[in-house]
Design a protein around this motif. Structure first.
Motif, PDB file in Angstrom:
ATOM      1  N   ALA A  10       0.842  -1.206   0.000  1.00 48.80           N
ATOM      2  CA  ALA A  10       0.000   0.000   0.000  1.00 48.80           C
ATOM      3  C   ALA A  10       0.872   1.250   0.000  1.00 48.80           C
ATOM      4  CB  ALA A  10      -0.930  -0.005   1.212  1.00 48.80           C
ATOM      5  N   SER A  11       1.916   1.243   0.805  1.00 49.52           N
ATOM      6  CA  SER A  11       2.826   2.384   0.865  1.00 49.52           C
ATOM      7  C   SER A  11       3.544   2.585  -0.470  1.00 49.52           C
ATOM      8  CB  SER A  11       3.838   2.159   1.986  1.00 49.52           C
ATOM      9  OG  SER A  11       4.763   3.213   2.033  1.00 49.52           O
ATOM     10  N   MET A  12       3.947   1.490  -1.109  1.00 51.03           N
ATOM     11  CA  MET A  12       4.616   1.591  -2.398  1.00 51.03           C
ATOM     12  C   MET A  12       3.697   2.238  -3.435  1.00 51.03           C
ATOM     13  SD  MET A  12       6.623  -2.079  -2.471  1.00 51.03           S
ATOM     14  CE  MET A  12       7.447  -1.874  -4.054  1.00 51.03           C
ATOM     15  N   TYR A  13       2.429   1.817  -3.467  1.00 49.74           N
ATOM     16  CA  TYR A  13       1.490   2.406  -4.433  1.00 49.74           C
ATOM     17  C   TYR A  13       1.137   3.839  -4.064  1.00 49.74           C
ATOM     18  CZ  TYR A  13       0.890  -1.771  -7.212  1.00 49.74           C
ATOM     19  OH  TYR A  13       1.113  -2.828  -8.054  1.00 49.74           O
ATOM     20  N   GLU A  14       1.112   4.155  -2.800  1.00 49.52           N
ATOM     21  CA  GLU A  14       0.802   5.523  -2.373  1.00 49.52           C
ATOM     22  C   GLU A  14       1.904   6.492  -2.802  1.00 49.52           C
ATOM     23  OE1 GLU A  14      -0.034   8.133   1.665  1.00 49.52           O
ATOM     24  OE2 GLU A  14       0.507   6.025   1.842  1.00 49.52           O
ATOM     25  N   ALA A  47      -3.594   1.912  -3.462  1.00 48.19           N
ATOM     26  CA  ALA A  47      -3.009   1.997  -2.122  1.00 48.19           C
ATOM     27  C   ALA A  47      -4.106   1.971  -1.074  1.00 48.19           C
ATOM     28  CB  ALA A  47      -2.178   3.274  -1.989  1.00 48.19           C
ATOM     29  N   PHE A  48      -5.164   2.728  -1.313  1.00 48.79           N
ATOM     30  CA  PHE A  48      -6.270   2.779  -0.370  1.00 48.79           C
ATOM     31  C   PHE A  48      -6.935   1.408  -0.252  1.00 48.79           C
ATOM     32  CE2 PHE A  48     -10.725   3.499   0.726  1.00 48.79           C
ATOM     33  CZ  PHE A  48     -10.576   4.208   1.906  1.00 48.79           C
ATOM     34  N   ALA A  49      -7.176   0.759  -1.393  1.00 48.11           N
ATOM     35  CA  ALA A  49      -7.824  -0.561  -1.371  1.00 48.11           C
ATOM     36  C   ALA A  49      -6.968  -1.580  -0.616  1.00 48.11           C
ATOM     37  CB  ALA A  49      -8.091  -1.042  -2.797  1.00 48.11           C
ATOM     38  N   LEU A  50      -5.662  -1.554  -0.845  1.00 49.12           N
ATOM     39  CA  LEU A  50      -4.764  -2.475  -0.134  1.00 49.12           C
ATOM     40  C   LEU A  50      -4.769  -2.188   1.367  1.00 49.12           C
ATOM     41  CD1 LEU A  50      -1.809  -2.528  -2.635  1.00 49.12           C
ATOM     42  CD2 LEU A  50      -3.045  -4.549  -1.835  1.00 49.12           C
ATOM     43  N   ALA A  51      -4.665  -0.922   1.709  1.00 51.41           N
ATOM     44  CA  ALA A  51      -4.655  -0.563   3.125  1.00 51.41           C
ATOM     45  C   ALA A  51      -5.973  -0.946   3.787  1.00 51.41           C
ATOM     46  CB  ALA A  51      -4.391   0.931   3.275  1.00 51.41           C
ATOM     47  N   LYS A  52      -7.063  -0.746   3.077  1.00 56.36           N
ATOM     48  CA  LYS A  52      -8.378  -1.104   3.614  1.00 56.36           C
ATOM     49  C   LYS A  52      -8.466  -2.623   3.817  1.00 56.36           C
ATOM     50  CE  LYS A  52     -12.357   0.801   4.608  1.00 56.36           C
ATOM     51  NZ  LYS A  52     -12.495   1.284   5.965  1.00 56.36           N
ATOM     52  N   SER A  53      -7.920  -3.400   2.884  1.00 55.95           N
ATOM     53  CA  SER A  53      -7.961  -4.861   3.037  1.00 55.95           C
ATOM     54  C   SER A  53      -7.138  -5.289   4.247  1.00 55.95           C
ATOM     55  CB  SER A  53      -7.464  -5.566   1.772  1.00 55.95           C
ATOM     56  OG  SER A  53      -6.063  -5.466   1.650  1.00 55.95           O
ATOM     57  N   GLY A  54      -6.043  -4.614   4.495  1.00 57.54           N
ATOM     58  CA  GLY A  54      -5.246  -4.906   5.684  1.00 57.54           C
ATOM     59  C   GLY A  54      -5.969  -4.522   6.956  1.00 57.54           C
ATOM     60  N   VAL A 105      -4.012   3.134   6.513  1.00 62.02           N
ATOM     61  CA  VAL A 105      -5.370   3.579   6.210  1.00 62.02           C
ATOM     62  C   VAL A 105      -5.621   4.938   6.838  1.00 62.02           C
ATOM     63  CG1 VAL A 105      -7.815   3.134   6.614  1.00 62.02           C
ATOM     64  CG2 VAL A 105      -6.330   1.284   5.900  1.00 62.02           C
ATOM     65  N   GLY A 106      -5.191   5.117   8.066  1.00 58.94           N
ATOM     66  CA  GLY A 106      -5.388   6.401   8.741  1.00 58.94           C
ATOM     67  C   GLY A 106      -4.751   7.543   7.982  1.00 58.94           C
ATOM     68  N   GLY A 107      -3.538   7.336   7.493  1.00 53.45           N
ATOM     69  CA  GLY A 107      -2.854   8.376   6.729  1.00 53.45           C
ATOM     70  C   GLY A 107      -3.555   8.680   5.430  1.00 53.45           C
ATOM     71  N   ILE A 108      -3.976   7.651   4.731  1.00 49.75           N
ATOM     72  CA  ILE A 108      -4.651   7.839   3.449  1.00 49.75           C
ATOM     73  C   ILE A 108      -6.016   8.486   3.664  1.00 49.75           C
ATOM     74  CG2 ILE A 108      -5.666   6.639   1.478  1.00 49.75           C
ATOM     75  CD1 ILE A 108      -3.320   4.612   1.773  1.00 49.75           C
ATOM     76  N   LEU A 109      -6.754   8.006   4.662  1.00 50.21           N
ATOM     77  CA  LEU A 109      -8.069   8.597   4.928  1.00 50.21           C
ATOM     78  C   LEU A 109      -7.963  10.068   5.305  1.00 50.21           C
ATOM     79  CD1 LEU A 109      -9.989   5.819   6.871  1.00 50.21           C
ATOM     80  CD2 LEU A 109     -10.492   6.697   4.598  1.00 50.21           C
TER      81      LEU A 109
END
Length: 175
Positions: A111-115, A127-134, A146-150
């Motif tokens: 997720a971080s790599m895609y972000e 990145a968001f979808a991966l973080a959400k799945s985690g 997820v917190g950072g992306i949100l």
């Protein structure tokens, strides 16, 4: 007499070396984690990305992966070390395998790599979808991402309120 003592000592040393090798095999995972794992609030084992010594982490994690070829955590750690060393191709391959095998650290790293676009095309939606799945895995690793992306999406949405909707819809919340 001296010959018998040397032979007896040689047998003892050989036994110790074998026992040490077995212990070392189990310690390889711990050493790899200490050098390359992402620390979490629950487990401080590991190192922050900027503080990692990539060459040392790669060496230890390669040895650990040779001993434990199906260990998703070791794959994720080695992938993280390759990422630090700038070998994006090797990092991505290992991190994707580790994520597929269930490593939430790997999902977080991916997720971080895609972000950030580190070794992969910049893709905030992925990145968001991966973080959400985690996050669904109830792990602190992915929850932090997820917190950072949100927060970025919420900040972006706040900026859009009352502003030019056309500009807002075209602008991405990441640089």
């Amino acid at each position: 007499m001296a010959r018998g003592i040397l032979f007896g000592t040689g047998v003892s040393i050989a036994a110790l070396i074998c026992g040490h090798a077995e212990a070392r095999d189990g310690d390889l995972r711990r050493a790899c984690a200490q050098e390359a794992r992402l620390p979490t609030p629950d487990d401080k084992t590991g190192v922050q990305f900027d503080d990692m010594v990539a060459e040392r982490a790669i060496e230890l994690c390669r040895r650990a992966l040779e001993a434990h070829p199906r260990d998703a955590a070791v794959m994720a750690n080695l992938g993280r070390a390759f990422s630090k060393a700038g070998d994006s191709k090797a990092a991505l391959s290992l991190i994707e395998r580790a994520a597929a095998a269930g490593s939430l650290q790997a999902v977080n790293t991916l997720a971080s790599m895609y972000e950030t676009g580190n070794g992969v095309p910049n893709d905030p939606a992925r990145a968001f979808a991966l973080a959400k799945s985690g996050e669904r895995g109830a792990q602190h690793l992915a929850a932090g991402a997820v917190g950072g992306i949100l927060s970025e999406w919420h900040r972006h949405a706040e900026e859009c309120r009352g502003g030019d909707r056309h500009l807002c819809s075209c602008r991405r919340p990441w640089p």
